[in-house]
Design an enzyme around this catalytic site. Structure first.
Site, PDB file in Angstrom:
ATOM      1  N   ALA A  86      36.694  47.963  22.682  1.00  0.00           N
ATOM      2  CA  ALA A  86      38.108  47.974  23.053  1.00  0.00           C
ATOM      3  C   ALA A  86      38.149  47.877  24.573  1.00  0.00           C
ATOM      4  O   ALA A  86      37.190  48.268  25.250  1.00  0.00           O
ATOM      5  CB  ALA A  86      38.748  49.268  22.579  1.00  0.00           C
ATOM      6  N   GLY A 129      34.474  48.895  19.704  1.00  0.00           N
ATOM      7  CA  GLY A 129      35.380  48.110  18.857  1.00  0.00           C
ATOM      8  C   GLY A 129      34.796  46.770  18.436  1.00  0.00           C
ATOM      9  O   GLY A 129      35.250  46.183  17.450  1.00  0.00           O
ATOM     10  N   GLU A 132      32.794  47.603  15.512  1.00  0.00           N
ATOM     11  CA  GLU A 132      33.769  47.908  14.439  1.00  0.00           C
ATOM     12  C   GLU A 132      34.419  46.649  13.878  1.00  0.00           C
ATOM     13  O   GLU A 132      34.674  46.568  12.680  1.00  0.00           O
ATOM     14  CB  GLU A 132      34.830  48.873  14.978  1.00  0.00           C
ATOM     15  CG  GLU A 132      34.247  50.248  15.243  1.00  0.00           C
ATOM     16  CD  GLU A 132      35.262  51.225  15.798  1.00  0.00           C
ATOM     17  OE1 GLU A 132      35.793  50.959  16.898  1.00  0.00           O
ATOM     18  OE2 GLU A 132      35.549  52.236  15.134  1.00  0.00           O
ATOM     19  N   GLU A 152      31.335  55.077  22.405  1.00  0.00           N
ATOM     20  CA  GLU A 152      32.575  55.811  22.716  1.00  0.00           C
ATOM     21  C   GLU A 152      32.312  57.248  23.138  1.00  0.00           C
ATOM     22  O   GLU A 152      33.058  57.820  23.932  1.00  0.00           O
ATOM     23  CB  GLU A 152      33.517  55.813  21.499  1.00  0.00           C
ATOM     24  CG  GLU A 152      34.127  54.458  21.159  1.00  0.00           C
ATOM     25  CD  GLU A 152      33.283  53.644  20.191  1.00  0.00           C
ATOM     26  OE1 GLU A 152      32.058  53.910  20.058  1.00  0.00           O
ATOM     27  OE2 GLU A 152      33.841  52.726  19.563  1.00  0.00           O
TER      28      GLU A 152
HETATM   29  N1  COA Z   1      36.518  47.098  28.394  1.00  0.00           N
HETATM   30  C1  COA Z   1      36.943  46.506  29.512  1.00  0.00           C
HETATM   31  N2  COA Z   1      36.148  45.758  30.304  1.00  0.00           N
HETATM   32  C2  COA Z   1      34.879  45.597  29.929  1.00  0.00           C
HETATM   33  C3  COA Z   1      34.355  46.191  28.767  1.00  0.00           C
HETATM   34  C4  COA Z   1      35.247  46.969  27.983  1.00  0.00           C
HETATM   35  N3  COA Z   1      34.852  47.529  26.841  1.00  0.00           N
HETATM   36  N4  COA Z   1      33.047  45.873  28.658  1.00  0.00           N
HETATM   37  C5  COA Z   1      32.762  45.090  29.731  1.00  0.00           C
HETATM   38  N5  COA Z   1      33.859  44.935  30.496  1.00  0.00           N
HETATM   39  C6  COA Z   1      33.994  44.152  31.722  1.00  0.00           C
HETATM   40  C7  COA Z   1      33.359  44.855  32.922  1.00  0.00           C
HETATM   41  O1  COA Z   1      34.273  45.788  33.491  1.00  0.00           O
HETATM   42  C8  COA Z   1      33.096  43.675  33.829  1.00  0.00           C
HETATM   43  O2  COA Z   1      34.304  43.281  34.430  1.00  0.00           O
HETATM   44  P1  COA Z   1      34.309  42.797  35.998  1.00  0.00           P
HETATM   45  O3  COA Z   1      33.327  41.643  36.079  1.00  0.00           O
HETATM   46  O4  COA Z   1      35.722  42.392  36.224  1.00  0.00           O
HETATM   47  O5  COA Z   1      33.846  43.982  36.777  1.00  0.00           O
HETATM   48  C9  COA Z   1      32.699  42.555  32.861  1.00  0.00           C
HETATM   49  O6  COA Z   1      33.248  42.939  31.587  1.00  0.00           O
HETATM   50  C10 COA Z   1      31.208  42.393  32.693  1.00  0.00           C
HETATM   51  O7  COA Z   1      30.658  43.648  32.334  1.00  0.00           O
HETATM   52  P2  COA Z   1      29.465  44.354  33.145  1.00  0.00           P
HETATM   53  O8  COA Z   1      29.525  45.814  32.854  1.00  0.00           O
HETATM   54  O9  COA Z   1      29.517  43.957  34.576  1.00  0.00           O
HETATM   55  O10 COA Z   1      28.223  43.676  32.459  1.00  0.00           O
HETATM   56  P3  COA Z   1      26.752  44.293  32.339  1.00  0.00           P
HETATM   57  O11 COA Z   1      25.885  43.161  31.912  1.00  0.00           O
HETATM   58  O12 COA Z   1      26.378  45.030  33.572  1.00  0.00           O
HETATM   59  O13 COA Z   1      26.857  45.374  31.158  1.00  0.00           O
HETATM   60  C11 COA Z   1      27.619  46.217  29.025  1.00  0.00           C
HETATM   61  C12 COA Z   1      27.206  44.971  29.858  1.00  0.00           C
HETATM   62  C13 COA Z   1      28.117  45.707  27.707  1.00  0.00           C
HETATM   63  C14 COA Z   1      26.389  47.114  28.834  1.00  0.00           C
HETATM   64  C15 COA Z   1      28.697  46.999  29.791  1.00  0.00           C
HETATM   65  O14 COA Z   1      29.737  46.090  30.134  1.00  0.00           O
HETATM   66  C16 COA Z   1      29.338  48.106  28.984  1.00  0.00           C
HETATM   67  O15 COA Z   1      28.736  49.147  28.809  1.00  0.00           O
HETATM   68  N6  COA Z   1      30.577  47.903  28.487  1.00  0.00           N
HETATM   69  C17 COA Z   1      31.373  48.915  27.844  1.00  0.00           C
HETATM   70  C18 COA Z   1      30.882  49.140  26.437  1.00  0.00           C
HETATM   71  C19 COA Z   1      31.674  50.256  25.789  1.00  0.00           C
HETATM   72  O16 COA Z   1      31.627  51.399  26.185  1.00  0.00           O
HETATM   73  N7  COA Z   1      32.403  49.880  24.743  1.00  0.00           N
HETATM   74  C20 COA Z   1      33.168  50.817  23.970  1.00  0.00           C
HETATM   75  C21 COA Z   1      34.588  50.760  24.356  1.00  0.00           C
HETATM   76  S1  COA Z   1      35.563  51.826  23.330  1.00  0.00           S
END
Ligand code: COA
Length: 278
Positions: A86, A129, A132, A152
């Site tokens: 999400a 999400g 999910e 989460e």
């Molecule tokens: N919601 C909003 N933005 C998200 C996102 C999310 N769930 N997951 C990634 N993004 C965005 C980042 O903020 C970043 O945006 P920016 O370039 O404008 O700063 C972009 O997507 C790329 O992500 P980034 O974190 O820079 O990539 P990474 O390769 O370093 O890491 C992940 C990849 C997937 C490990 C990391 O993005 C992450 O942990 N995401 C969240 C996962 C999460 O907790 N999901 C559950 C949500 S309920």
């Protein structure tokens, strides 16, 4: 708005009966945010579900994430993603009264409740999400660089799109607990071993593998496919003895359909079934 965050392409299925069948491919299209699902994504997905349900030509739905954008000036290439969860930015400062209406009418349940077959094509991250949404589909096929997880817990949350229930159902209690309580990612090989995905392949083979399975399903009787989905789904909702009765009732009722007669005759005459869809 909807067209931007979710791209929809209907691909004709050669030889589908009744004629005109399509595989509807839905692409989550926020690659700059790893296809994270924001409020617009939910609206678009729910609209797409309603359209697919009422459109007889749609035989199978595939959900995928848009390919990563090429590296832009001063910024590294973003990783491949189905959906990284999400959209976390939409959680800031929200209280329960504000999020409840959204979660009571979310896209994960709308996808789950579709009567048509759904396949998640997972390349890269499917987190929160995203996992999910993949779990809301009937079948999951992933590339060997896919990563699943429910992080989460690291946000002070738990999965809210059906994840706790569908994970416990697919993986069993202990492994679901491990995923939900640690937030650790599961790689593609482990996802396959755990039954979280049906199959894995090289990233370049993913689209071909998914399309092959989708076409196989799309060439069956669309009516019988819906009955099959309902019958298997009953196993999740009913005790075994009631599920057996539900299956029997569905099976027997198929003997009143034209497609049963067409299928049986086609086998005896060694030809392809010319399904009519009822
Ligand atoms: N919601 C909003 N933005 C998200 C996102 C999310 N769930 N997951 C990634 N993004 C965005 C980042 O903020 C970043 O945006 P920016 O370039 O404008 O700063 C972009 O997507 C790329 O992500 P980034 O974190 O820079 O990539 P990474 O390769 O370093 O890491 C992940 C990849 C997937 C490990 C990391 O993005 C992450 O942990 N995401 C969240 C996962 C999460 O907790 N999901 C559950 C949500 S309920």
């Amino acid at each position: 708005m909807s067209e931007k965050v979710l791209l929809i392409e209907d691909i004709p299925v050669e030889g589908s009966k009744p004629a005109g069948g399509v595989i509807s491919v839905w692409t989550l299209n926020r690659p700059e945010k790893l296809n994270a699902l924001n409020a617009d994504s939910h609206v678009a997905l729910k609209e797409a579900c309603s359209r697919a349900e009422s459109d007889d030509s749609v035989r199978v739905v595939i959900i995928r994430g848009a390919a990563p954008l090429p590296a832009s000036e001063g910024k590294r290439q973003k990783p491949a993603a189905f959906a990284a969860g999400a959209d976390i930015s939409e959680f800031v400062g929200k209280n329960s009264d504000e999020v409840r209406p959204f979660f009571e009418n979310n896209a994960w349940e709308k996808v789950w409740n579709m009567s048509k077959p759904t396949i998640a094509m997972v390349d890269g991250f499917a987190l929160g999400g995203g996992t999910e949404l993949a779990l809301s589909c009937d079948i999951r096929i992933a590339s060997n660089r896919a990563k699943f997880g429910t992080p989460e817990i690291n946000l002070g949350l738990i999965p809210g799109g059906g994840g706790t229930q569908r994970l416990a159902n697919i993986l069993g209690y202990g492994k679901a607990m491990e995923m939900v309580m640690t937030g650790n990612m599961v790689n593609a090989e482990d996802a396959l071993r755990l039954g979280l995905v049906n199959d894995i392949c090289e990233p370049e083979d993913l689209e071909g593998s998914v399309m092959k399975m989708a076409e196989n399903i799309a060439r069956k009787s669309p009516y019988t496919i819906k009955v099959a989905k309902r019958a298997v789904r009953a196993a999740l909702d009913l005790p075994m003895s009631e599920g057996i009765l539900a299956e029997r009732s569905e099976f027997v009722a198929l003997f009143d359909t034209e497609d049963k007669e067409i299928g049986v005759q086609a086998f005896l005459e060694r030809k392809d079934a010319d399904w009519v869809g009822n």
